[in-house]
Design a protein around this motif. Structure first.
Motif, PDB file in Angstrom:
ATOM      1  N   UNK A  79      24.219  55.359  31.369  1.00 26.18           N
ATOM      2  CA  UNK A  79      24.995  54.968  32.559  1.00 26.18           C
ATOM      3  C   UNK A  79      25.936  56.093  33.009  1.00 26.18           C
ATOM      4  N   UNK A  80      25.422  57.309  32.973  1.00 25.07           N
ATOM      5  CA  UNK A  80      26.205  58.474  33.395  1.00 25.07           C
ATOM      6  C   UNK A  80      26.725  59.252  32.197  1.00 25.07           C
ATOM      7  N   UNK A  81      26.838  60.555  32.373  1.00 30.30           N
ATOM      8  CA  UNK A  81      27.370  61.414  31.314  1.00 30.30           C
ATOM      9  C   UNK A  81      28.443  62.324  31.899  1.00 30.30           C
ATOM     10  N   UNK A  82      29.176  63.015  31.021  1.00 28.48           N
ATOM     11  CA  UNK A  82      30.228  63.915  31.499  1.00 28.48           C
ATOM     12  C   UNK A  82      29.601  65.160  32.107  1.00 28.48           C
ATOM     13  N   UNK A  83      30.365  65.819  32.948  1.00 26.75           N
ATOM     14  CA  UNK A  83      29.871  67.046  33.583  1.00 26.75           C
ATOM     15  C   UNK A  83      29.575  68.108  32.531  1.00 26.75           C
ATOM     16  N   UNK A  84      30.382  68.125  31.462  1.00 24.60           N
ATOM     17  CA  UNK A  84      30.168  69.103  30.392  1.00 24.60           C
ATOM     18  C   UNK A  84      28.812  68.880  29.727  1.00 24.60           C
ATOM     19  N   UNK A  85      28.499  67.615  29.388  1.00 22.99           N
ATOM     20  CA  UNK A  85      27.203  67.311  28.769  1.00 22.99           C
ATOM     21  C   UNK A  85      26.044  67.553  29.727  1.00 22.99           C
ATOM     22  N   UNK A  86      26.282  67.260  31.002  1.00 26.45           N
ATOM     23  CA  UNK A  86      25.261  67.506  32.021  1.00 26.45           C
ATOM     24  C   UNK A  86      24.891  68.991  32.049  1.00 26.45           C
ATOM     25  N   UNK A  87      25.906  69.835  32.066  1.00 24.34           N
ATOM     26  CA  UNK A  87      25.664  71.283  32.112  1.00 24.34           C
ATOM     27  C   UNK A  87      24.955  71.785  30.865  1.00 24.34           C
ATOM     28  N   UNK A  88      25.253  71.171  29.703  1.00 21.56           N
ATOM     29  CA  UNK A  88      24.574  71.559  28.461  1.00 21.56           C
ATOM     30  C   UNK A  88      23.087  71.216  28.536  1.00 21.56           C
ATOM     31  N   UNK A  89      22.774  70.027  29.066  1.00 25.50           N
ATOM     32  CA  UNK A  89      21.370  69.627  29.210  1.00 25.50           C
ATOM     33  C   UNK A  89      20.624  70.574  30.152  1.00 25.50           C
ATOM     34  N   UNK A  90      21.250  70.907  31.256  1.00 21.71           N
ATOM     35  CA  UNK A  90      20.651  71.823  32.235  1.00 21.71           C
ATOM     36  C   UNK A  90      20.387  73.179  31.589  1.00 21.71           C
ATOM     37  N   UNK A  91      21.346  73.618  30.781  1.00 21.61           N
ATOM     38  CA  UNK A  91      21.228  74.922  30.117  1.00 21.61           C
ATOM     39  C   UNK A  91      20.106  74.894  29.074  1.00 21.61           C
ATOM     40  N   UNK A  92      20.077  73.859  28.233  1.00 18.77           N
ATOM     41  CA  UNK A  92      19.023  73.735  27.219  1.00 18.77           C
ATOM     42  C   UNK A  92      17.635  73.759  27.870  1.00 18.77           C
ATOM     43  N   UNK A  93      17.499  72.998  28.936  1.00 17.08           N
ATOM     44  CA  UNK A  93      16.193  72.837  29.581  1.00 17.08           C
ATOM     45  C   UNK A  93      15.844  73.994  30.503  1.00 17.08           C
ATOM     46  N   UNK A  94      16.832  74.859  30.765  1.00 12.97           N
ATOM     47  CA  UNK A  94      16.647  75.990  31.704  1.00 12.97           C
ATOM     48  C   UNK A  94      16.160  75.496  33.068  1.00 12.97           C
ATOM     49  N   UNK A  95      16.840  74.455  33.540  1.00  8.42           N
ATOM     50  CA  UNK A  95      16.527  73.941  34.888  1.00  8.42           C
ATOM     51  C   UNK A  95      17.061  74.937  35.909  1.00  8.42           C
ATOM     52  N   UNK A  96      16.208  75.417  36.819  1.00 10.46           N
ATOM     53  CA  UNK A  96      16.677  76.380  37.824  1.00 10.46           C
ATOM     54  C   UNK A  96      17.815  75.801  38.661  1.00 10.46           C
ATOM     55  N   UNK A  97      18.696  76.663  39.089  1.00  9.70           N
ATOM     56  CA  UNK A  97      19.865  76.250  39.863  1.00  9.70           C
ATOM     57  C   UNK A  97      19.468  75.476  41.112  1.00  9.70           C
ATOM     58  N   UNK A  98      18.339  75.867  41.710  1.00  7.66           N
ATOM     59  CA  UNK A  98      17.934  75.221  42.970  1.00  7.66           C
ATOM     60  C   UNK A  98      17.176  73.908  42.741  1.00  7.66           C
ATOM     61  N   UNK A  99      17.101  73.423  41.471  1.00  8.23           N
ATOM     62  CA  UNK A  99      16.430  72.148  41.209  1.00  8.23           C
ATOM     63  C   UNK A  99      17.320  71.129  40.504  1.00  8.23           C
ATOM     64  N   UNK A 100      18.499  71.541  40.063  1.00  6.60           N
ATOM     65  CA  UNK A 100      19.350  70.581  39.346  1.00  6.60           C
ATOM     66  C   UNK A 100      19.895  69.495  40.280  1.00  6.60           C
ATOM     67  N   UNK A 101      19.891  69.761  41.593  1.00  6.20           N
ATOM     68  CA  UNK A 101      20.368  68.736  42.531  1.00  6.20           C
ATOM     69  C   UNK A 101      19.434  67.528  42.577  1.00  6.20           C
ATOM     70  N   UNK A 102      18.185  67.691  42.094  1.00  8.13           N
ATOM     71  CA  UNK A 102      17.263  66.553  42.014  1.00  8.13           C
ATOM     72  C   UNK A 102      17.887  65.468  41.143  1.00  8.13           C
ATOM     73  N   UNK A 103      18.502  65.887  40.035  1.00  8.85           N
ATOM     74  CA  UNK A 103      19.127  64.943  39.099  1.00  8.85           C
ATOM     75  C   UNK A 103      20.375  64.339  39.732  1.00  8.85           C
TER      76      UNK A 103
END
Length: 599
Positions: free
Chosen positions: A415-439
Motif C-alpha cells: 500500500x505504498x512505500x517510502x521514496x527512499x525504498x522506491x529509489x533503492x528498487x529503481x537502482x537495483x533493477x536499473x530502471x531507466x530514468x525515462x521509464x520510472x514514471x510508469x510506476x
C-alpha cells in the motif's frame, strides 16, 4: 443469444437485408469500428448472398463505381462524416450512385446539419441510427475500442476533450444495453470519485433509449439485470501477472497483432518451412476449447487430440505428432487439410508459450504469485518479500517491463512505500530514468505508490479458492470473479458498490424526441436480443484483461446458464499494454509524488 450473434443479426436484418433488390448489387463501406463489428459478426458469404459485391474501407482510396448504390455503416464522428461527404463532393462527381447511411450511434446535431447542407443530401436514400457503437470481441466480451477515452479519464491534467470523451463512452455502453434489450440497474465502485459522473451519463443515455422503446428491459428476468461500472484501480494486480491459461499467456508472451498469430510450418512445394498467418477467433473450435485452460493441459491435449484424430482416420504414422510428421500426414490426407493445419497451429502456439515459460517466466511466476497472494505455495504468510524480488531485479536477463511488473506488485501489496525504498528498487533493477514514471503514474488510478499519495480503499472480501487441484503458479484469481459471484448472489456490498440513485422508471423522456422523429423507431422488430435470463454486464474503464474475460465464462457456467455475464472495457489489455497505458498517462516530466493526484 450470444453477443456476436445478436450484433450479426442486427447488421444483417437492420442494415443489409432491407435494401436488397433482385439483380442489383451494392457496396458496403465501413470505417475502423464498423469494420471490426462486421468482420467479427458476419461472414463474407452471408453478406454477398444479400447482394453486397464488396466491402470497402472508408478511410482508403477507392475506385468510383457510379452505377452502384453504397451502404455506409459508420460512426458519426467528424472524420467519418467528412469522408462520407467527400465521396459525394459535387452533383457530377460522386463515388457511387446513391448512399444509404447507417450510423452506429446517435449523430450529433452539428454533423447532421452539415450533411443536410452538403450536396450529398441529394444522394441520400436512407439516414438511420442502428445504435451499435461497440465491438463484440467474443460471445461474452465487448470492447469500445477507445483507449483514448480511458486516458482522458485518468489523466490528472484537465483536457477540453474530457467531457466529450465521457459522453462518447456513455453512449457506446448505452448502445450495448439497447442492442441486448436491457435496461439494467446501474452500480459503480464508490472508491473512484469519477465513476458516479460516468454512471449518471450512462443512465441519461439509457433513459433516452427506453423512451424510444418502452419495452426495453421488460420482463421479470430482465428486471434483475445489472450494469456494473468499475475503474481499473479495483484490481491493479491482474493486469500485471504472468497468466498461465492459454489465451492470456499467448497474448502476453507471443507476438500477436490484431488477433493474428504468425508461425512457421512445413508447406512449401519441396516441404520447406513457410510463414503462415492464423486468426485466433471463435471460428476455430480448438481455440474455443482450449483458450481458458492451463497451458499444461493444452500442451498435452493438443497432442492427444491429434493422435486420436489420426487413429480415427486410420492414418499411417498417426502416433507421431511433430511438425515434420504433420507435414507427411497432410500429404497423405489432403481431404483433412483444414483440421491438420489447425492442429499444427496450436502445436506451434503452445510450443511458443512453453519456450517463454522455460526461460524467465517460470521464476517470474513464482515471485509474482507470492506477491499477489501475500503467501507462499504452502499458504504461509511471507514476511520478507525483498529476499525473493531482489534476485529478479538484479537479473540482467529479465526485461525492464518484467521488473516494473514485479516492483508494482510489491508496492501495491505494501500500500505504498517510502521514496527512499522506491529509489533503492529503481537502482537495483536499473530502471531507466525515462521509464520510472510508469510506476509513479499508477497513483492516478487512486492507488498508493509513494507513501501518503493515496488511501486504502474498500476491498472486496476475497474467497479462498485454493484446492489440491490448484496449480502453484496460478493461485491468484482475478478480483472480478468474486465481484461477479457476489453481484449475482445479491451479496455485493452496497456500501462500496452502490446502485445509482434517482433512476427514472417512466417512459416519457423528452430527450429522445428529435431522434425518433428524425430517424423513426430503430427498435421495431429487432427480436433476436430477447433473452429469458438476467444479465450482469461489466464495464471496466481502462481495459479488461484476458484472465478477467475468462471469469465471465466461468461464472456463467457456474450459474448453470441462469445468468449471462458479459464483460467489456474501453479496450483489451495485455500486461505490456497496461504499462504502455501508464507510461502515456502523464509524461515523465508531469506531476509526481502525489501532486495533482486524482482519487
Amino acid at each position: 443469444m450470444a453477443l456476436k450473434a445478436v450484433v450479426g443479426d442486427r447488421i444483417m436484418n437492420d442494415v443489409i437485408k432491407p435494401l436488397r433488390k433482385k439483380g442489383e448489387w451494392k457496396v458496403l463501406v465501413v470505417d475502423k469500428l464498423s469494420m471490426r463489428m462486421v468482420s467479427a459478426c458476419c461472414s463474407m458469404t452471408d453478406i454477398t448472398s444479400e447482394g453486397i459485391t464488396m466491402v470497402e474501407d472508408l478511410e482508403k482510396r477507392r475506385q468510383p463505381i457510379p452505377n452502384m448504390d453504397a451502404i455506409y455503416l459508420i460512426t458519426p464522428t467528424e472524420e467519418s462524416v467528412n469522408l462520407l461527404m467527400r465521396d459525394f463532393g459535387t452533383a457530377h462527381n460522386t463515388m457511387y450512385r446513391a448512399a444509404h447511411v447507417f450510423f452506429t450511434e446517435a449523430c450529433p446535431e452539428k454533423l447532421f446539419e452539415q450533411i443536410a447542407k452538403h450536396p450529398i443530401a441529394k444522394f441520400l436514400k436512407n439516414l438511420k441510427e442502428v445504435n451499435m457503437a461497440f465491438r463484440p470481441y467474443e460471445q461474452q466480451v465487448y470492447s469500445l475500442d477507445t483507449r483514448d477515452g480511458a486516458s482522458e479519464f485518468y489523466n490528472p491534467r484537465p483536457s477540453p476533450n474530457r467531457m466529450a470523451r465521457l459522453e462518447r463512452v456513455a453512449e457506446q455502453i448505452a448502445t450495448l444495453c439497447a442492442t441486448l434489450g436491457e435496461y439494467p440497474a446501474i452500480r459503480y465502485r464508490i472508491d473512484y470519485d469519477k465513476l458516479p459522473e460516468l454512471s449518471q451519463l450512462i443512465q441519461q443515455k439509457l433513459d433516452a433509449y427506453k423512451a424510444d422503446d418502452p419495452t426495453m428491459g421488460d420482463g421479470p428476468e430482465k428486471a434483475r439485470s445489472q450494469l456494473l461500472i468499475l475503474d481499473r484501480g479495483f484490481d491493479p494486480v491482474s493486469p500485471l501477472l504472468h497468466e498461465l491459461t492459454y489465451q492470456a499467456m499467448c497474448y502476453d508472451l507471443v507476438p500477436i497483432e490484431n488477433d493474428v498469430y504468425r508461425f512457421e510450418a512445413k508447406g512449401g512445394p519441396q516441404g520447406e518451412m513457410v510463414e503462415k498467418d492464423a486468426l485466433l477467433d471463435e471460428n476455430d473450435d480448438l481455440w474455443v476449447e482450449f483458450r481458458h485452460q492451463h497451458i499444461a493441459v493444452v500442451s498435452s491435449q493438443v497432442t492427444k487430440k491429434l493422435k486420436d484424430f489420426a487413429l480415427e482416420k486410420r492414418v499411417k504414422g498417426g502416433d507421431k505428432t511433430s511438425m515434420k510428421d504433420l507435414s507427411q500426414m497432410l500429404k497423405r490426407m489432403p481431404q483433412y487439410q483444414k483440421e491438420l493445419r489447425n492442429y499444427s497451429l496450436h502445436l506451434a502456439l503452445a510450443e511458443d508459450c512453453m519456450k517463454s515459460y522455460s526461460g524467465n517466466v517460470e521464476k517470474l511466476c513464482r515471485v509474482e504469485q507470492d506477491l499477489a497472494m501475500g503467501t507462499d505455495a504452502e499458504g504461509e504468510k511471507i514476511r520478507d518479500h525483498m529476499r525473493n524480488i531482489v534476485p529478479i531485479l538484479l537479473d540482467q536477463n529479465i526485461s525492464t517491463y518484467d521488473k516494473i511488473r514485479v516492483i508494482l506488485l510489491y508496492i501495491i501489496g505494501k500500500n505504498g512505500i517510502s521514496e527512499e525504498n522506491f529509489n533503492k528498487l529503481i537502482q537495483h533493477a536499473q530502471i531507466p530514468e525515462d521509464e520510472k514514471h510508469i510506476i509513479i503514474n499508477m497513483q492516478y488510478m487512486g492507488l498508493s505508490i509513494l507513501q501518503d499519495t493515496g488511501r486504502r480503499k474498500g476491498k472486496v472480501e476475497r474467497k479462498d479458492r485454493i484446492t489440491q487441484q490448484t496449480y502453484q503458479l496460478s493461485r491468484w484469481t482475478p478480483v472480478i470473479k468474486d465481484i461477479m459471484e457476489d453481484a449475482i448472489d445479491d451479496k455485493l456490498d452496497q456500501k462500496y458498490f452502490p446502485f445509482l440513485t434517482g433512476r427514472s422508471t417512466t417512459a416519457g423522456f423528452a430527450s429522445s424526441g428529435a431522434r425518433s422523429a428524425r430517424y423513426g423507431h430503430w427498435h421495431k422488430d429487432k427480436g433476436p436480443a430477447d433473452r429469458s435470463v438476467p444479465r450482469l454486464i461489466i464495464f471496466i474503464m481502462g481495459g479488461t484483461t484476458y484472465s478477467e474475460m475468462r471469469c465471465a465464462y466461468e461464472v456463467t457456467k457456474e450459474t448453470g446458464q441462469k445468468w449471462d455475464v458479459i464483460i467489456g472495457s474501453t479496450h483489451l489489455l495485455t500486461p505490456e499494454g497496461f504499462l504502455n497505458d501508464l507510461a502515456d498517462l502523464v509524461p515523465q516530466d508531469g506531476p509526481q509524488d502525489g501532486q495533482d493526484r486524482m482519487d
